[in-house]
Design a protein around this motif. Structure first.
Motif, PDB file in Angstrom:
ATOM      1  N   PHE A 135       0.858  -1.191   0.000  1.00 43.23           N
ATOM      2  CA  PHE A 135       0.000   0.000   0.000  1.00 43.23           C
ATOM      3  C   PHE A 135       0.890   1.235   0.000  1.00 43.23           C
ATOM      4  CE2 PHE A 135       0.878   0.754   4.481  1.00 43.23           C
ATOM      5  CZ  PHE A 135       1.131  -0.527   4.955  1.00 43.23           C
ATOM      6  N   TYR A 136       0.350   2.328  -0.554  1.00 41.87           N
ATOM      7  CA  TYR A 136       1.089   3.579  -0.481  1.00 41.87           C
ATOM      8  C   TYR A 136       1.204   3.982   0.986  1.00 41.87           C
ATOM      9  CZ  TYR A 136       0.983   4.128  -5.493  1.00 41.87           C
ATOM     10  OH  TYR A 136       1.194   3.933  -6.836  1.00 41.87           O
ATOM     11  N   SER A 137       2.392   4.462   1.352  1.00 39.58           N
ATOM     12  CA  SER A 137       2.694   4.731   2.746  1.00 39.58           C
ATOM     13  C   SER A 137       1.625   5.616   3.385  1.00 39.58           C
ATOM     14  CB  SER A 137       4.059   5.421   2.831  1.00 39.58           C
ATOM     15  OG  SER A 137       4.390   5.637   4.160  1.00 39.58           O
ATOM     16  N   SER A 138       1.076   5.146   4.507  1.00 36.91           N
ATOM     17  CA  SER A 138       0.018   5.892   5.191  1.00 36.91           C
ATOM     18  C   SER A 138       0.087   5.542   6.667  1.00 36.91           C
ATOM     19  CB  SER A 138      -1.340   5.485   4.600  1.00 36.91           C
ATOM     20  OG  SER A 138      -2.300   5.290   5.601  1.00 36.91           O
ATOM     21  N   SER A 139       0.159   6.568   7.526  1.00 36.33           N
ATOM     22  CA  SER A 139       0.271   6.281   8.962  1.00 36.33           C
ATOM     23  C   SER A 139      -1.017   5.638   9.473  1.00 36.33           C
ATOM     24  CB  SER A 139       0.596   7.560   9.741  1.00 36.33           C
ATOM     25  OG  SER A 139      -0.438   8.491   9.575  1.00 36.33           O
ATOM     26  N   THR A 140      -2.168   5.998   8.886  1.00 31.31           N
ATOM     27  CA  THR A 140      -3.432   5.387   9.306  1.00 31.31           C
ATOM     28  C   THR A 140      -3.389   3.884   9.076  1.00 31.31           C
ATOM     29  OG1 THR A 140      -4.493   7.392   8.537  1.00 31.31           O
ATOM     30  CG2 THR A 140      -5.947   5.530   9.006  1.00 31.31           C
ATOM     31  N   MET A 141      -2.911   3.511   7.889  1.00 31.30           N
ATOM     32  CA  MET A 141      -2.831   2.092   7.528  1.00 31.30           C
ATOM     33  C   MET A 141      -1.847   1.358   8.445  1.00 31.30           C
ATOM     34  SD  MET A 141      -4.177   0.252   5.108  1.00 31.30           S
ATOM     35  CE  MET A 141      -3.918  -1.136   4.028  1.00 31.30           C
ATOM     36  N   GLN A 160       8.452  -3.254   4.636  1.00 32.15           N
ATOM     37  CA  GLN A 160       9.560  -3.120   3.690  1.00 32.15           C
ATOM     38  C   GLN A 160       9.286  -1.888   2.841  1.00 32.15           C
ATOM     39  OE1 GLN A 160      11.287  -7.212   2.820  1.00 32.15           O
ATOM     40  NE2 GLN A 160       9.163  -7.430   2.244  1.00 32.15           N
ATOM     41  N   ILE A 161      10.251  -1.005   2.798  1.00 32.37           N
ATOM     42  CA  ILE A 161      10.028   0.280   2.142  1.00 32.37           C
ATOM     43  C   ILE A 161      10.449   0.195   0.679  1.00 32.37           C
ATOM     44  CG2 ILE A 161      10.669   2.728   2.167  1.00 32.37           C
ATOM     45  CD1 ILE A 161      11.302   1.521   5.356  1.00 32.37           C
ATOM     46  N   VAL A 162       9.495   0.396  -0.199  1.00 33.28           N
ATOM     47  CA  VAL A 162       9.792   0.429  -1.639  1.00 33.28           C
ATOM     48  C   VAL A 162       9.818   1.896  -2.040  1.00 33.28           C
ATOM     49  CG1 VAL A 162       9.087  -0.352  -3.919  1.00 33.28           C
ATOM     50  CG2 VAL A 162       8.588  -1.778  -1.923  1.00 33.28           C
ATOM     51  N   THR A 163      11.005   2.394  -2.312  1.00 34.90           N
ATOM     52  CA  THR A 163      11.174   3.828  -2.546  1.00 34.90           C
ATOM     53  C   THR A 163      10.611   4.245  -3.898  1.00 34.90           C
ATOM     54  OG1 THR A 163      13.319   3.423  -3.551  1.00 34.90           O
ATOM     55  CG2 THR A 163      13.318   3.849  -1.184  1.00 34.90           C
ATOM     56  N   GLU A 164      10.438   5.557  -4.062  1.00 32.62           N
ATOM     57  CA  GLU A 164       9.951   6.068  -5.354  1.00 32.62           C
ATOM     58  C   GLU A 164      10.903   5.679  -6.471  1.00 32.62           C
ATOM     59  OE1 GLU A 164       9.352  10.145  -3.874  1.00 32.62           O
ATOM     60  OE2 GLU A 164       7.350   9.973  -4.743  1.00 32.62           O
ATOM     61  N   ASN A 165      12.202   5.682  -6.168  1.00 29.59           N
ATOM     62  CA  ASN A 165      13.160   5.294  -7.202  1.00 29.59           C
ATOM     63  C   ASN A 165      12.997   3.829  -7.597  1.00 29.59           C
ATOM     64  OD1 ASN A 165      15.545   5.765  -8.910  1.00 29.59           O
ATOM     65  ND2 ASN A 165      16.437   4.220  -7.558  1.00 29.59           N
ATOM     66  N   ALA A 166      12.726   2.974  -6.612  1.00 34.80           N
ATOM     67  CA  ALA A 166      12.526   1.551  -6.923  1.00 34.80           C
ATOM     68  C   ALA A 166      11.326   1.381  -7.842  1.00 34.80           C
ATOM     69  CB  ALA A 166      12.331   0.753  -5.636  1.00 34.80           C
ATOM     70  N   ILE A 167      10.266   2.149  -7.576  1.00 33.30           N
ATOM     71  CA  ILE A 167       9.069   2.075  -8.430  1.00 33.30           C
ATOM     72  C   ILE A 167       9.418   2.546  -9.841  1.00 33.30           C
ATOM     73  CG2 ILE A 167       6.759   3.039  -8.775  1.00 33.30           C
ATOM     74  CD1 ILE A 167       6.581   3.218  -5.668  1.00 33.30           C
ATOM     75  N   PRO A 216       6.339   6.627  -1.845  1.00 36.11           N
ATOM     76  CA  PRO A 216       6.868   5.334  -1.437  1.00 36.11           C
ATOM     77  C   PRO A 216       5.760   4.373  -1.040  1.00 36.11           C
ATOM     78  CG  PRO A 216       7.421   7.026   0.177  1.00 36.11           C
ATOM     79  CD  PRO A 216       6.748   7.711  -0.956  1.00 36.11           C
ATOM     80  N   VAL A 217       6.062   3.096  -1.222  1.00 31.47           N
ATOM     81  CA  VAL A 217       5.105   2.033  -0.943  1.00 31.47           C
ATOM     82  C   VAL A 217       5.655   1.203   0.211  1.00 31.47           C
ATOM     83  CG1 VAL A 217       4.295  -0.176  -1.890  1.00 31.47           C
ATOM     84  CG2 VAL A 217       4.108   1.911  -3.252  1.00 31.47           C
TER      85      VAL A 217
END
Ligand SMILES: Cc1cc2nc3c(=O)[nH]c(=O)nc-3n(C[C@H](O)[C@H](O)[C@H](O)COP(=O)(O)OP(=O)(O)OC[C@H]3O[C@@H](n4cnc5c(N)ncnc54)[C@H](O)[C@@H]3O)c2cc1C
Length: 275
Positions: A212-218, A247-254, A272-273
């Motif tokens: 999921f796209y990074s979200s503190s609620t999630m 696991q952090i998938v950075t914008e660059n990785a995308i 980031p995802v």
């Protein structure tokens, strides 16, 4: 395995440790598992998060070609330019399309890596682990993995060289301020880092993955569900242990995935995802 100019041909039934050990004397590395005991085929077909994912995308984004046996028995060579839809589908599409019999993986110069795992003790017998990676030759720091663990049987996920204290390089210096209970660090090429034998063998695992796209609620909601559902079971069954891995998938990785023709996770940008 056979080394070619810019790539290596690998049998999918090998494990990543064998691949890294083979490439190490050639000062080369591929994108594969962080743990040498994981198999090549399943990781690549599931997408695959590597130590180098922040820079180069998923492991599947770094496949040059697949050899596959499809239903009916035909053997096909799949590349970005031949059977390009199947090429994209195999990058995260798991075992739905045939049996992979060879993978050609792009090779890269193998840098020295510096991996540090810190553990912070929290309430309710939960442990938080932060794993970070630093590439001294380029100065690149990555926060790799954040794990919440019930740690019922004190699973050591990153058994690496023990170190007396932290001496983190400047890009990661803020980690020095954390109040940690345990530190493990390891220096060397991927061949060494993957040989740590991170998880205990002989146990049964059940892994579920979503993104999921990074979200503190999630993040908070998942933690709440983990507490509600998991903690009571781990109290009842001795040795039962569970972990949430962020696991952090950075914008660059995308962006790397998009640049390499797309993949099944299918992120196209937008931040980031967490996976
Ligand atoms: C200790 C540990 C560490 C891990 N570390 C990482 C990590 O760093 N990064 C990451 O992304 N994931 C990691 N994982 C998850 C791992 O990628 C998955 O569990 C993956 O499915 C393992 O693949 P395998 O080939 O070892 O397993 P298998 O169970 O053999 O295969 C998994 C799936 O892939 C299919 N498959 C395998 N080979 C082929 C083939 N040749 N053709 C067609 N289908 C095939 C199988 O049918 C099965 O459905 C880790 C898992 C564990 C247990």
């Amino acid at each position: 395995m056979t080394i070619h100019d810019g790539y290596v041909s690998v049998d999918p039934w090998l494990r990543w440790g064998t691949v890294y050990d083979y490439l190490d004397p050639h000062e080369l590395v591929v994108l594969g598992g962080r743990d040498g005991s994981v198999g090549v085929g399943g990781l690549v077909l599931g997408g695959g998060i590597s130590q180098f994912t922040p820079k180069r995308g998923f492991a599947c984004d770094n496949v040059k070609s697949f050899q596959i046996v499809v239903a009916g028995g035909k053997i096909l060579e799949i590349t970005a330019n031949s059977h390009c839809q199947l090429f994209q589908a195999l990058k995260g599409g798991q075992n739905k399309f045939g049996v992979i019999t060879r993978l050609d993986l792009f090779t890269y110069p193998s840098p020295q890596l510096y991996s540090v795992s810190t553990k912070l003790k929290c309430a309710q017998n939960l442990e938080v682990s932060l794993t970070s990676l630093y590439v001294p030759s380029t100065g690149e720091p990555y926060l790799q993995l954040v794990m919440l663990s019930s740690s019922g049987n004190n699973v050591t996920w990153t058994k690496q060289d023990q170190s007396g204290g932290l001496a983190l390089p400047p890009p990661l210096a803020e980690f020095n301020n954390l109040s940690y209970t345990h530190v493990e660090e390891s220096k060397g090429t991927m061949s060494k880092l993957a040989s740590g034998g991170s998880s205990p063998s002989g146990l049964r695992y059940d892994l579920r993955t979503f993104a999921f796209y990074s979200s503190s609620t999630m993040l908070k909601r998942i933690k709440q569900i983990f507490d509600e559902e998991f903690a009571p079971i781990s109290k009842e069954i001795a040795g039962f242990s569970g972990v949430i891995e962020w696991q952090i998938v950075t914008e660059n990785a995308i962006a790397q995935g998009v640049a390499h023709g797309g993949n099944v996770p299918g992120f196209k940008g937008g931040g980031p995802v967490i996976r």
